[in-house]
Design an enzyme around this catalytic site. Structure first.
Site, PDB file in Angstrom:
ATOM      1  N   LYS A   1       0.252 -16.311  20.575  1.00 41.59           N
ATOM      2  CA  LYS A   1       1.700 -16.307  20.514  1.00 41.59           C
ATOM      3  C   LYS A   1       2.197 -14.865  20.524  1.00 41.59           C
ATOM      4  CE  LYS A   1       4.110 -15.977  16.700  1.00 41.59           C
ATOM      5  NZ  LYS A   1       3.962 -14.693  16.030  1.00 41.59           N
TER       6      LYS A   1
ATOM      7  N   ASP B   1       9.727 -14.613  16.019  1.00 44.39           N
ATOM      8  CA  ASP B   1       8.389 -14.277  15.527  1.00 44.39           C
ATOM      9  C   ASP B   1       7.808 -15.383  14.632  1.00 44.39           C
ATOM     10  OD1 ASP B   1       6.167 -12.486  15.124  1.00 44.39           O
ATOM     11  OD2 ASP B   1       6.959 -12.024  13.140  1.00 44.39           O
TER      12      ASP B   1
ATOM     13  N   LYS C   1      -4.788 -23.036   9.499  1.00 48.87           N
ATOM     14  CA  LYS C   1      -4.898 -22.818   8.050  1.00 48.87           C
ATOM     15  C   LYS C   1      -5.326 -24.114   7.370  1.00 48.87           C
ATOM     16  CE  LYS C   1      -1.436 -19.146   7.701  1.00 48.87           C
ATOM     17  NZ  LYS C   1      -2.044 -17.982   7.086  1.00 48.87           N
TER      18      LYS C   1
ATOM     19  N   HIS D   1       5.547 -20.943  13.863  1.00 50.27           N
ATOM     20  CA  HIS D   1       4.955 -21.374  12.588  1.00 50.27           C
ATOM     21  C   HIS D   1       5.825 -22.373  11.818  1.00 50.27           C
ATOM     22  CE1 HIS D   1       2.309 -18.224  13.640  1.00 50.27           C
ATOM     23  NE2 HIS D   1       2.907 -17.230  13.032  1.00 50.27           N
TER      24      HIS D   1
ATOM     25  N   HIS E   1      -1.630 -19.737  14.800  1.00 49.63           N
ATOM     26  CA  HIS E   1      -2.705 -19.687  13.799  1.00 49.63           C
ATOM     27  C   HIS E   1      -2.362 -20.473  12.530  1.00 49.63           C
ATOM     28  CE1 HIS E   1      -0.490 -16.269  12.010  1.00 49.63           C
ATOM     29  NE2 HIS E   1      -1.176 -16.504  10.916  1.00 49.63           N
TER      30      HIS E   1
ATOM     31  N   ARG F   1      -8.376  -1.836  28.602  1.00 53.46           N
ATOM     32  CA  ARG F   1      -8.191  -0.788  29.613  1.00 53.46           C
ATOM     33  C   ARG F   1      -9.061   0.443  29.363  1.00 53.46           C
ATOM     34  NH1 ARG F   1      -1.989   0.412  30.273  1.00 53.46           N
ATOM     35  NH2 ARG F   1      -2.439   0.869  28.134  1.00 53.46           N
TER      36      ARG F   1
ATOM     37  N   LYS G   1      10.570 -10.960   5.823  1.00 54.06           N
ATOM     38  CA  LYS G   1       9.643  -9.876   5.476  1.00 54.06           C
ATOM     39  C   LYS G   1      10.225  -9.115   4.289  1.00 54.06           C
ATOM     40  CE  LYS G   1       7.253  -9.558   9.712  1.00 54.06           C
ATOM     41  NZ  LYS G   1       6.131 -10.418   9.452  1.00 54.06           N
TER      42      LYS G   1
HETATM   43  C1  BG6 Z   1       2.364 -13.677  12.827  1.00 57.01           C
HETATM   44  C2  BG6 Z   1       3.651 -12.914  12.883  1.00 57.01           C
HETATM   45  O1  BG6 Z   1       2.356 -14.699  13.784  1.00 57.01           O
HETATM   46  O2  BG6 Z   1       2.216 -14.255  11.522  1.00 57.01           O
HETATM   47  C3  BG6 Z   1       3.662 -11.827  11.813  1.00 57.01           C
HETATM   48  O3  BG6 Z   1       3.777 -12.313  14.168  1.00 57.01           O
HETATM   49  C4  BG6 Z   1       3.390 -12.438  10.449  1.00 57.01           C
HETATM   50  O4  BG6 Z   1       4.916 -11.149  11.807  1.00 57.01           O
HETATM   51  C5  BG6 Z   1       2.149 -13.301  10.475  1.00 57.01           C
HETATM   52  O5  BG6 Z   1       3.229 -11.349   9.534  1.00 57.01           O
HETATM   53  C6  BG6 Z   1       2.009 -14.066   9.159  1.00 57.01           C
HETATM   54  O6  BG6 Z   1       0.769 -14.719   9.142  1.00 57.01           O
HETATM   55  P1  BG6 Z   1       0.041 -15.076   7.770  1.00 57.01           P
HETATM   56  O7  BG6 Z   1      -1.172 -15.810   8.187  1.00 57.01           O
HETATM   57  O8  BG6 Z   1      -0.248 -13.767   7.087  1.00 57.01           O
HETATM   58  O9  BG6 Z   1       1.013 -15.907   6.986  1.00 57.01           O
END
Ligand code: BG6
Length: 490
Positions: free
Chosen positions: A149, A236, A183, A241, A179, A50, A340
């Site tokens: 995501k 999240d 990995k 994941h 993602h 934006r 976390k």
């Molecule tokens: C993200 C989450 O998808 O993955 C984050 O939204 C998280 O909260 C992150 O910290 C962790 O990714 P990685 O690659 O650091 O394990």
């Protein structure tokens, strides 16, 4: 290292181009691929957002990020000069597609190239941006769209987003990113399972007692607190994941690496996840929230402190006992945990095999522990198999577990590419195997929605845990009740 082939010429438009994901992850990933010669000279990276910003200012931000984020001094003046020539900036507001003139002008006459719209934005913008691409006549046969995501926050919103994007792009043009699937060590799970004959006969209920999945982070929610509050760890991390890891671990062998062969097997696992009932929710799920504590000797604030006094019941930790209802896994618990502000950044899958059926080493005298296979995802990627061995010595049998240890860093001795490097190249090559298909995302949400609903019905509270620990007591109790414990080196 596998031979790197340049990808076809492309125009990659990154919506949300000034955001954290674009600046910290996507641009550095593209820079690395450019340094390795995978990007052709006429390819372009077009950041859109934006803000009214000049290209010069944008390039200065990208350069600063590359200088501070690239490991091992990989920033190099001549590579940067080459890379920055490909990077453009245009202002484009998702809600004002009639003002996308600068973008249209840049794309005019380039319809034959691969065109990718990468939506590094809030999911609420996915539909409007896809519509904008279509109404501006920017969707070509060679176009793809990438959705970051989270795709929604429940099944209903995910369906809405998928429908909205589906109005402008066909399913085979839509790439939903998780993602974790990019990995290296997660992909290694496929190699471990399907490029070795050793494990397959053992990969089932007859040999495996249970499996543990841990994705632990030592960071807190920090500046993402606004987004995270109301989302929580289950949406999240678990919906995407963790469930993707479970799928790759538990799926039946696909007939090939073909995109649909792999995704067809993954979805069968999601469909076989046993729904969690209200009673199960109390017994088999744990929610936690961190309070102030200490990590690596430093005092860190609690989640509510980060929210500056606002009340919140969002969980920053989840542990679940999951069952997969099929022939291979019936009766084998899968324990999942993520959180976390835990003691360390540490992700791994631990497979515990059954006890020996009859021990010739009497229990009172010998401590025979079950074999463990640890698949270490991050950091210190590798595989470790622990087996019982006799300690050397003439005094009879002294047994102890020893490890057959494979460290990928030592074995391969190369920089591990970031997940986004692999996934971006896959989008540009048109290979969606490591992306989530619509049915996968929606089936995962359906199962997760069930858990969240049960939590609401049973008013399941969050348990506090001090930052710098391995989570709330309930997490240890979850396994303790089954006579088991989390495997962790502390
Ligand atoms: C993200 C989450 O998808 O993955 C984050 O939204 C998280 O909260 C992150 O910290 C962790 O990714 P990685 O690659 O650091 O394990």
């Amino acid at each position: 290292m596998a031979q790197l082939v340049p990808v076809e010429s492309f125009d990659l438009i990154i919506f949300g181009g000034t955001g954290d994901l674009a600046i910290r992850k996507l641009l550095p990933a593209l820079y690395h691929r450019d340094c390795d010669g995978q990007i052709t000279d006429d390819s372009r990276i077009i950041a859109a957002s934006r803000s009214a910003m000049t290209r010069k200012k944008y390039l200065a931000d990208v350069e600063a990020s590359l200088r501070s984020n690239l490991a091992d001094n990989r920033f190099d003046e001549s590579n940067w000069k080459k890379f920055k020539a490909r990077v453009f900036y245009v202002p484009a507001d998702a809600f004002e597609p009639n003002k996308w003139g600068a973008l249209k002008k840049l794309l005019k006459g380039h319809d034959e190239k691969v065109r990718v719209a990468y939506l590094a934005t809030a999911p609420s913008l996915f539909g409007p941006i896809a519509d904008g691409m279509r109404s501006n006549g920017l969707v070509t046969d060679n176009s793809r769209i990438v959705l970051e995501k989270p795709v929604g926050r429940d099944l209903e919103s995910a369906c809405e987003i998928n429908d909205a994007v589906g109005r402008s792009f066909a399913e085979n043009q839509i790439y939903r990113i998780d993602h974790y699937l990019g990995k290296e060590t997660v992909q290694n799970l496929l190699a471990l399972r399907f490029a070795n004959s050793l494990f397959e006969p053992l990969w089932r209920r007859s040999a495996i007692d249970h499996v543990q999945f841990t994705v632990a982070e030592d960071i807190g929610v920090g500046s993402r607190v606004g987004f995270y509050n109301g989302v929580g760890a289950i949406r999240d991390m678990v919906q995407n994941h963790l469930l993707q890891l479970v799928c790759l671990f538990a799926m039946e062998p696909p007939s090939s690496l073909d995109q649909n062969a792999v995704r067809d097997e993954k979805i069968k696992v999601l469909r076989a996840l046993k729904p969690i009932s209200v009673d199960d929710a109390r017994a088999n799920t744990v929610r936690g929230q961190y309070t102030e504590g200490s990590i690596k000797g430093e005092t860190v604030p609690g989640f509510l402190d980060e929210l500056e006094g606002e009340e919140s019941s969002s969980e920053t930790f989840v542990a679940l006992k999951v069952e997969i209802e099929n022939w291979r896994w019936s009766g084998v618990p899968f324990y999942l945990r993520t959180g976390k502000r835990l003691k360390a950044k540490h992700s791994e899958i631990v497979v515990q095999f059954h006890d020996v059926p009859h021990s010739i080493f009497p229990e009172q005298q010998y401590n025979v522990s079950p074999n463990l296979l640890r698949i270490k995802l991050q950091p210190d990627e590798g595989v470790r198999l622990s087996v019982m061995a006799k300690e050397p010595g003439p005094g009879g049998f002294d047994l102890r577990p020893v490890s057959l240890d494979l460290s990928f860093a030592e074995t391969f001795g190369i920089r591990y590419p970031d997940a986004y490097e692999r996934l971006l190249m896959d989008v540009l090559r048109g290979n969606p195997a490591l992306f989530m298909r619509r049915d996968e995302v929606e089936t995962a949400w359906q199962w997760i929605d069930g858990i969240i609903e049960r939590w609401q019905v049973s008013k399941q509270k969050v348990e506090s845990y001090a930052a710098g620990t391995w989570g709330p007591t309930g997490s240890s109790m979850l396994l303790d009740r089954d006579g088991r414990s989390w495997h962790q080196d502390d």
